[in-house]
Design an enzyme around this catalytic site. Sequence first.
Site, PDB file in Angstrom:
ATOM      1  N   GLY A 126      31.944  49.233  41.974  1.00  0.00           N
ATOM      2  CA  GLY A 126      30.789  48.354  41.823  1.00  0.00           C
ATOM      3  C   GLY A 126      31.020  47.066  42.566  1.00  0.00           C
ATOM      4  O   GLY A 126      32.090  46.849  43.116  1.00  0.00           O
TER       5      GLY A 126
ATOM      6  N   ASP B 163      33.594  32.339  30.487  1.00  0.00           N
ATOM      7  CA  ASP B 163      33.590  32.085  31.940  1.00  0.00           C
ATOM      8  C   ASP B 163      32.592  33.034  32.594  1.00  0.00           C
ATOM      9  O   ASP B 163      32.832  33.580  33.664  1.00  0.00           O
ATOM     10  CB  ASP B 163      35.001  32.296  32.513  1.00  0.00           C
ATOM     11  CG  ASP B 163      35.110  31.869  33.979  1.00  0.00           C
ATOM     12  OD1 ASP B 163      34.329  30.987  34.409  1.00  0.00           O
ATOM     13  OD2 ASP B 163      35.960  32.419  34.697  1.00  0.00           O
TER      14      ASP B 163
ATOM     15  N   ASP C   6      37.110  39.778  33.905  1.00  0.00           N
ATOM     16  CA  ASP C   6      37.707  38.438  34.006  1.00  0.00           C
ATOM     17  C   ASP C   6      37.679  37.663  32.677  1.00  0.00           C
ATOM     18  O   ASP C   6      36.990  36.666  32.547  1.00  0.00           O
ATOM     19  CB  ASP C   6      36.959  37.659  35.099  1.00  0.00           C
ATOM     20  CG  ASP C   6      37.813  36.564  35.712  1.00  0.00           C
ATOM     21  OD1 ASP C   6      38.968  36.415  35.293  1.00  0.00           O
ATOM     22  OD2 ASP C   6      37.318  35.848  36.603  1.00  0.00           O
TER      23      ASP C   6
ATOM     24  N   GLU D 207      42.830  32.615  41.862  1.00  0.00           N
ATOM     25  CA  GLU D 207      43.538  32.768  40.603  1.00  0.00           C
ATOM     26  C   GLU D 207      43.998  34.184  40.311  1.00  0.00           C
ATOM     27  O   GLU D 207      44.566  34.437  39.245  1.00  0.00           O
ATOM     28  CB  GLU D 207      42.666  32.238  39.472  1.00  0.00           C
ATOM     29  CG  GLU D 207      42.357  30.769  39.676  1.00  0.00           C
ATOM     30  CD  GLU D 207      41.870  30.095  38.423  1.00  0.00           C
ATOM     31  OE1 GLU D 207      41.127  30.735  37.682  1.00  0.00           O
ATOM     32  OE2 GLU D 207      42.241  28.942  38.201  1.00  0.00           O
TER      33      GLU D 207
ATOM     34  N   GLY E 288      40.115  42.483  45.482  1.00  0.00           N
ATOM     35  CA  GLY E 288      39.669  41.101  45.457  1.00  0.00           C
ATOM     36  C   GLY E 288      40.889  40.194  45.520  1.00  0.00           C
ATOM     37  O   GLY E 288      41.795  40.349  44.710  1.00  0.00           O
ATOM     38  N   VAL E 289      40.916  39.305  46.482  1.00  0.00           N
ATOM     39  CA  VAL E 289      42.032  38.362  46.575  1.00  0.00           C
ATOM     40  C   VAL E 289      41.446  36.969  46.471  1.00  0.00           C
ATOM     41  O   VAL E 289      40.610  36.584  47.286  1.00  0.00           O
ATOM     42  CB  VAL E 289      42.802  38.521  47.900  1.00  0.00           C
ATOM     43  CG1 VAL E 289      43.879  37.455  48.033  1.00  0.00           C
ATOM     44  CG2 VAL E 289      43.421  39.904  48.003  1.00  0.00           C
TER      45      VAL E 289
ATOM     46  N   GLY F  33      41.178  50.085  33.746  1.00  0.00           N
ATOM     47  CA  GLY F  33      40.335  51.088  34.388  1.00  0.00           C
ATOM     48  C   GLY F  33      39.720  50.541  35.667  1.00  0.00           C
ATOM     49  O   GLY F  33      39.400  49.363  35.755  1.00  0.00           O
TER      50      GLY F  33
HETATM   51  N1  LIG Z   1      38.657  46.725  36.879  1.00  0.00           N
HETATM   52  C1  LIG Z   1      38.252  46.445  38.131  1.00  0.00           C
HETATM   53  N2  LIG Z   1      37.809  47.446  38.933  1.00  0.00           N
HETATM   54  C2  LIG Z   1      37.388  47.162  40.184  1.00  0.00           C
HETATM   55  N3  LIG Z   1      37.380  45.939  40.732  1.00  0.00           N
HETATM   56  C3  LIG Z   1      37.805  44.914  39.994  1.00  0.00           C
HETATM   57  C4  LIG Z   1      38.271  45.109  38.650  1.00  0.00           C
HETATM   58  N4  LIG Z   1      38.639  43.901  38.158  1.00  0.00           N
HETATM   59  C5  LIG Z   1      38.436  43.019  39.151  1.00  0.00           C
HETATM   60  N5  LIG Z   1      37.936  43.598  40.267  1.00  0.00           N
HETATM   61  C6  LIG Z   1      37.612  42.942  41.554  1.00  0.00           C
HETATM   62  O1  LIG Z   1      38.426  41.798  41.748  1.00  0.00           O
HETATM   63  C7  LIG Z   1      37.645  40.604  41.783  1.00  0.00           C
HETATM   64  C8  LIG Z   1      38.344  39.458  41.043  1.00  0.00           C
HETATM   65  O2  LIG Z   1      38.541  39.836  39.693  1.00  0.00           O
HETATM   66  P1  LIG Z   1      38.407  38.789  38.518  1.00  0.00           P
HETATM   67  O3  LIG Z   1      37.058  38.197  38.480  1.00  0.00           O
HETATM   68  O4  LIG Z   1      38.886  39.492  37.292  1.00  0.00           O
HETATM   69  O5  LIG Z   1      39.488  37.719  38.931  1.00  0.00           O
HETATM   70  P2  LIG Z   1      39.373  36.127  39.203  1.00  0.00           P
HETATM   71  O6  LIG Z   1      40.393  35.501  38.368  1.00  0.00           O
HETATM   72  O7  LIG Z   1      37.978  35.685  39.140  1.00  0.00           O
HETATM   73  O8  LIG Z   1      39.869  36.033  40.655  1.00  0.00           O
HETATM   74  P3  LIG Z   1      39.362  35.027  41.762  1.00  0.00           P
HETATM   75  O9  LIG Z   1      40.273  33.885  41.695  1.00  0.00           O
HETATM   76  O10 LIG Z   1      39.509  35.926  42.939  1.00  0.00           O
HETATM   77  O11 LIG Z   1      37.934  34.673  41.493  1.00  0.00           O
HETATM   78  C9  LIG Z   1      36.314  41.006  41.151  1.00  0.00           C
HETATM   79  O12 LIG Z   1      35.258  40.275  41.617  1.00  0.00           O
HETATM   80  C10 LIG Z   1      36.196  42.466  41.552  1.00  0.00           C
HETATM   81  O13 LIG Z   1      35.655  42.581  42.852  1.00  0.00           O
HETATM   82 MG   LIG Z   2      36.276  36.248  38.483  1.00  0.00          MG
END
Ligand SMILES: Nc1ncnc2c1ncn2[C@@H]1O[C@H](COP(=O)(O)OP(=O)(O)OP(=O)(O)O)[C@@H](O)[C@H]1O
Ligand SMILES: [Mg+2]
Length: 300
Positions: free
Chosen positions: A192, A228, A246, A107, A103-104, A188
Site C-alpha cells: 500500500g 501522531d 507508526d 526517524e 521507507g527511509v 506484517g
Molecule cells: N508494515 C509495513 N508494511 C509496509 N510498509 C511499511 C510498513 N511500516 C512502514 N512502512 C513504510 O515505511 C514508511 C515509514 O514508516 P513509519 O511511518 O512507521 O516510520 P516513521 O517513523 O514515520 O519514519 P519517517 O521518519 O521515515 O517518517 C511508511 O510510510 C511506509 O511506506
Molecule cells: Mg510515519
Amino acid sequence: MSSAEVAVKVFRDLENEDFRVLNVIEAAMSKHEFVPKEVITKYAKFNIEETEFRINRLLKMRLIRGRRTPYVGYTLNYAGYDCLAINALVKAEVLESFGKPLGVGKESDVYDALNPKGERIAVKFHRLGRISFRQTIRKRGYTLRHTHWLYQSRLAAEKEFQALNIVYPKRVAVPKPISQNRHVIAMGMIEGAELAEWKEIPKPQKILKEILRNIRITYCKAGVIHADLSEYNILLKPNLKVLIIDWPQYVKKDHPNAQQLLTRDVKNILKFFKRKHGLKVKLKEALDYVTGKARTLSFQ
Ligand SMILES: Nc1ncnc2c1ncn2[C@@H]1O[C@H](COP(=O)(O)OP(=O)(O)OP(=O)(O)O)[C@@H](O)[C@H]1O
Ligand SMILES: [Mg+2]
C-alpha cells in the site's frame, strides 16, 4: 548509504568473534561513551592482537567508530547496533533475508524482508536521539543513559511493539506484530501507499469513515490514542482497506493529555479530507463518534 543499508550489506560477513566485540561494546556503553580498548580485550577474552584485528574489521565495515583522546576507545555506530538486532532476529527464526527499503526517513528505516518460511515481513529500525544529546542532558537534567540514542531508539521500538500488541487483538487495522529486538521491530508486511501519496482517493467518504471507525475501536476497545495520526501514517492498500502505522508515540486513555492528543489526531484527518476532497465533517460530531458518545457517524 543509510546505516541499515550498511548493516544489511555486511551482516552475512560477520563472524562470531565480530559479534563478541560488538556485544562487549554495547554492554559497556552504559558506562562509557567510548569503550576503552582494554575493556574490550578483557571482556571479549581475546589477546591484544585478536582484539585489534576485530576492531579494524569492524571499523572498516563502519559498524563502530573510534576516538584517540583522551584514551583509545570505540563506540557503536547505528549500523553496528543494527547488526546486533538483525543477528538476534535471525537466531530467533523471525528473519531470513532483506529485500528493498520501503521507507527511509529521519526517524526510521523500514525494509521489506523474508522470514525463514519465505513469507514477507516488514522490518523497522528506529532512529532516535541522534541530535545533541549533551544539550538535552543540560537542559532537562536527564542522565547520559536516558538520552543516549541507543536507549531512545530501543524505547521507541518497545513502545511501538507494545502498541501493536494492544490494538492488533482488538482488530484495529494495523500491521501484525511479530517480534522486537533492541531498536528493531518485525511486523506484517503491507502492500500500500501512504494516503498522502495517492493522487486521487477513490470513495473518500467511505475511507474517512473507515479511519474514524478504527480510531473509535482503538479508543473504546483498546483504551489507546495513536497521538501522531496524519495522512502520512495511514496506508491505503490496493483493495482500498486502510492500515494505521507508526505507533511509538501512543498514549493510554488516562494520560493527562489524552483528550488533546485525540482531538489533534481527529483534526488532522478531517483537515486532510476537507482539503483534498471537500468533505466537511464537524469536529464535535467526529469526536463524539470516536469516543463512543454517539453510536453512528452521519455526514451532512
Ligand atoms: N508494515 C509495513 N508494511 C509496509 N510498509 C511499511 C510498513 N511500516 C512502514 N512502512 C513504510 O515505511 C514508511 C515509514 O514508516 P513509519 O511511518 O512507521 O516510520 P516513521 O517513523 O514515520 O519514519 P519517517 O521518519 O521515515 O517518517 C511508511 O510510510 C511506509 O511506506
Ligand atoms: Mg510515519
